[in-house]
Motif scaffolding. Structure first.
Motif, PDB file in Angstrom:
ATOM      1  N   SER A 193      91.771  -5.910  48.626  1.00  0.00           N
ATOM      2  CA  SER A 193      90.792  -5.422  47.781  1.00  0.00           C
ATOM      3  C   SER A 193      90.222  -6.264  46.636  1.00  0.00           C
ATOM      4  O   SER A 193      89.337  -6.277  46.136  1.00  0.00           O
ATOM      5  CB  SER A 193      91.522  -3.974  47.340  1.00  0.00           C
ATOM      6  N   GLU A 197      86.947  -8.253  45.677  1.00  0.00           N
ATOM      7  CA  GLU A 197      86.095  -8.086  44.585  1.00  0.00           C
ATOM      8  C   GLU A 197      85.816  -9.364  44.068  1.00  0.00           C
ATOM      9  O   GLU A 197      84.624  -9.658  43.477  1.00  0.00           O
ATOM     10  CB  GLU A 197      87.132  -7.548  43.389  1.00  0.00           C
ATOM     11  N   GLY A 200      82.885 -11.369  45.351  1.00  0.00           N
ATOM     12  CA  GLY A 200      81.559 -10.564  45.144  1.00  0.00           C
ATOM     13  C   GLY A 200      81.076  -9.448  46.179  1.00  0.00           C
ATOM     14  O   GLY A 200      80.079  -9.068  45.740  1.00  0.00           O
ATOM     15  N   LEU A 201      82.073  -9.055  46.979  1.00  0.00           N
ATOM     16  CA  LEU A 201      81.708  -8.136  47.854  1.00  0.00           C
ATOM     17  C   LEU A 201      81.613  -6.472  46.939  1.00  0.00           C
ATOM     18  O   LEU A 201      82.376  -6.173  46.447  1.00  0.00           O
ATOM     19  CB  LEU A 201      82.619  -7.654  48.786  1.00  0.00           C
ATOM     20  N   ASP A 202      80.665  -5.753  47.590  1.00  0.00           N
ATOM     21  CA  ASP A 202      80.580  -4.506  46.992  1.00  0.00           C
ATOM     22  C   ASP A 202      81.693  -3.645  47.447  1.00  0.00           C
ATOM     23  O   ASP A 202      82.245  -3.710  48.745  1.00  0.00           O
ATOM     24  CB  ASP A 202      79.104  -3.822  47.406  1.00  0.00           C
ATOM     25  N   ALA A 203      82.493  -3.080  46.639  1.00  0.00           N
ATOM     26  CA  ALA A 203      83.825  -2.363  46.956  1.00  0.00           C
ATOM     27  C   ALA A 203      83.574  -1.156  48.311  1.00  0.00           C
ATOM     28  O   ALA A 203      84.472  -1.274  48.951  1.00  0.00           O
ATOM     29  CB  ALA A 203      84.472  -1.763  46.061  1.00  0.00           C
ATOM     30  N   GLU A 204      82.625  -0.522  47.932  1.00  0.00           N
ATOM     31  CA  GLU A 204      82.573   0.622  48.942  1.00  0.00           C
ATOM     32  C   GLU A 204      82.007   0.129  50.358  1.00  0.00           C
ATOM     33  O   GLU A 204      82.366   0.320  51.314  1.00  0.00           O
ATOM     34  CB  GLU A 204      81.475   1.680  48.426  1.00  0.00           C
ATOM     35  N   THR A 205      81.236  -0.881  50.169  1.00  0.00           N
ATOM     36  CA  THR A 205      80.603  -1.816  51.589  1.00  0.00           C
ATOM     37  C   THR A 205      81.818  -2.335  52.309  1.00  0.00           C
ATOM     38  O   THR A 205      82.132  -2.142  53.502  1.00  0.00           O
ATOM     39  CB  THR A 205      79.699  -2.741  51.303  1.00  0.00           C
ATOM     40  N   TRP A 207      85.061  -1.400  51.901  1.00  0.00           N
ATOM     41  CA  TRP A 207      86.001  -0.446  52.310  1.00  0.00           C
ATOM     42  C   TRP A 207      85.340   0.187  53.707  1.00  0.00           C
ATOM     43  O   TRP A 207      86.316   0.342  54.588  1.00  0.00           O
ATOM     44  CB  TRP A 207      86.005   0.808  51.492  1.00  0.00           C
ATOM     45  N   ARG A 208      84.124   0.369  53.785  1.00  0.00           N
ATOM     46  CA  ARG A 208      83.509   0.898  55.195  1.00  0.00           C
ATOM     47  C   ARG A 208      83.935  -0.108  56.331  1.00  0.00           C
ATOM     48  O   ARG A 208      84.145   0.160  57.417  1.00  0.00           O
ATOM     49  CB  ARG A 208      82.109   0.965  54.906  1.00  0.00           C
ATOM     50  N   VAL A 229      85.301   4.481  45.140  1.00  0.00           N
ATOM     51  CA  VAL A 229      85.379   4.386  46.587  1.00  0.00           C
ATOM     52  C   VAL A 229      86.014   5.514  47.043  1.00  0.00           C
ATOM     53  O   VAL A 229      85.072   6.232  47.988  1.00  0.00           O
ATOM     54  CB  VAL A 229      86.139   3.110  47.100  1.00  0.00           C
ATOM     55  N   ARG A 303      90.484  -3.710  37.588  1.00  0.00           N
ATOM     56  CA  ARG A 303      89.381  -2.636  37.362  1.00  0.00           C
ATOM     57  C   ARG A 303      89.780  -1.126  37.548  1.00  0.00           C
ATOM     58  O   ARG A 303      90.384  -0.989  38.913  1.00  0.00           O
ATOM     59  CB  ARG A 303      88.208  -2.835  38.195  1.00  0.00           C
TER      60      ARG A 303
END
Length: 316
Positions: A193, A197, A200-205, A207-208, A229, A303
């Motif tokens: 995770s 971060e 620069g990856l979107d956290a929810e994306t 996770w999906r 998320v 975060r």
């Protein structure tokens, strides 16, 4: 689910015990419970548990006694103490322990119960507070087949899965191995995770992606340590405990001890234990075990976690 009414004594009404007893009450059973913590007892009472003054009081008229306690020492005291379960249980009762203890303590419960003509089944659980609230826990049972069959029916209102693991102590052995794997998965999820971060990856994306790919695990699908998320993840609540560092450290230590006894090498579990110990040494034992994600960040800031909001971290 059993259609017959049971009177159940419940010892230990903590974060797991309160929601679990509520499911038993909803199923039509009478539950008399006891806990030394007034807040825990009050939460269980709100779910329909009749509060008892002592272990002996809770056992009055019961045909089932269920324990849910933090540590092996508590289990030995509650069962074997001068005013404990063994002192007041009757032969018609079935005793089951849902606590996570060492194999020796579980076998001690079996041996001591048998010596007194009592019935005991080790019945540890997996699924965390979310599973306890939803009634979807996995129960891992160890004991005589006929006794395990009885317990399977008793725990049905709290369970998504009930698995007979074998003879005395087999349930707790399965639980220790399972939890050891969980803590290794938490470590992997934590590192993944935070790398996502920093890249620069979107956290929810991300996770999906991971939740349907080879990086998936129960921990990642349930406890992802980035806020926003997963609704019930501790990261959304300043890492208030769903499964505390202190309890995770205890369980991981029990698994390492079991590995040492049988000669199995556990390097990943050793590292997971060391990370949990580091948090505990920093006074963070009362926080959620997914706070190990902080140890993966470049600067120690995470975060979703603000140390200023922790007045005095309470150990659980």
């Amino acid at each position: 689910m059993s259609s017959s009414h049971l009177q159940i004594a419940w010892i230990g009404l903590g974060r797991m015990g309160a929601p679990m007893t509520a499911h038993l009450v909803e199923a039509g059973h009478t539950v008399r419970g006891v806990d030394l913590n007034p807040a825990a007892a009050a939460a269980a009472a709100a779910g329909g548990v009749a509060l008892a003054a002592s272990v002996a009081d809770a056992l009055q008229g019961a045909t089932v006694c269920i324990t849910s306690l933090p540590k092996p020492a508590h289990v030995r005291e509650v069962y074997g103490g001068a005013d404990g379960i063994f002192a007041h249980a009757t032969p018609d009762m079935i005793l089951l322990d849902t606590s996570t203890v060492d194999v020796e303590t579980s076998r001690w419960c079996h041996t001591e119960a048998s010596a007194r003509g009592l019935t005991f089944v080790d019945a540890p659980i997996s699924g965390g507070t979310a599973g306890a609230e939803a009634g979807t826990l996995t129960f891992m049972l160890g004991g005589e087949p006929a006794d395990v069959a009885r317990v399977t029916e008793i725990v049905a209102p709290m369970a998504g899965n009930v698995i007979s693991c074998g003879d005395a102590g087999a349930g707790i052995a399965a639980k220790l191995v399972n939890n050891m794997m969980l803590f290794i998965n938490v470590m992997a999820m934590s590192e993944g995770s935070q790398l996502a971060e920093e890249l620069g990856l979107d956290a929810e994306t991300f996770w999906r992606v991971a939740s349907v790919s080879s990086g998936s695990s129960w921990a990642m699908r349930t406890w992802y340590p980035v806020p926003g998320v997963l609704e019930k993840a501790a990261a959304n609540n300043n890492f208030a405990p769903t499964f505390s560092v202190d309890l995770a450290l205890k369980d991981c230590g029990l698994a390492l001890a079991a590995g040492e006894q049988v000669g199995v090498h556990l390097p990943a579990a050793t590292l997971a234990h060391a990370q949990l110990a580091q948090l505990a040494d920093e006074g963070l034992g009362g926080k959620d075990c997914t706070l190990v994600a902080r140890l993966a960040t470049p600067d120690g800031a995470l975060r979703g976690y603000d140390p200023a909001l922790d007045a005095t971290p309470a150990h659980v």
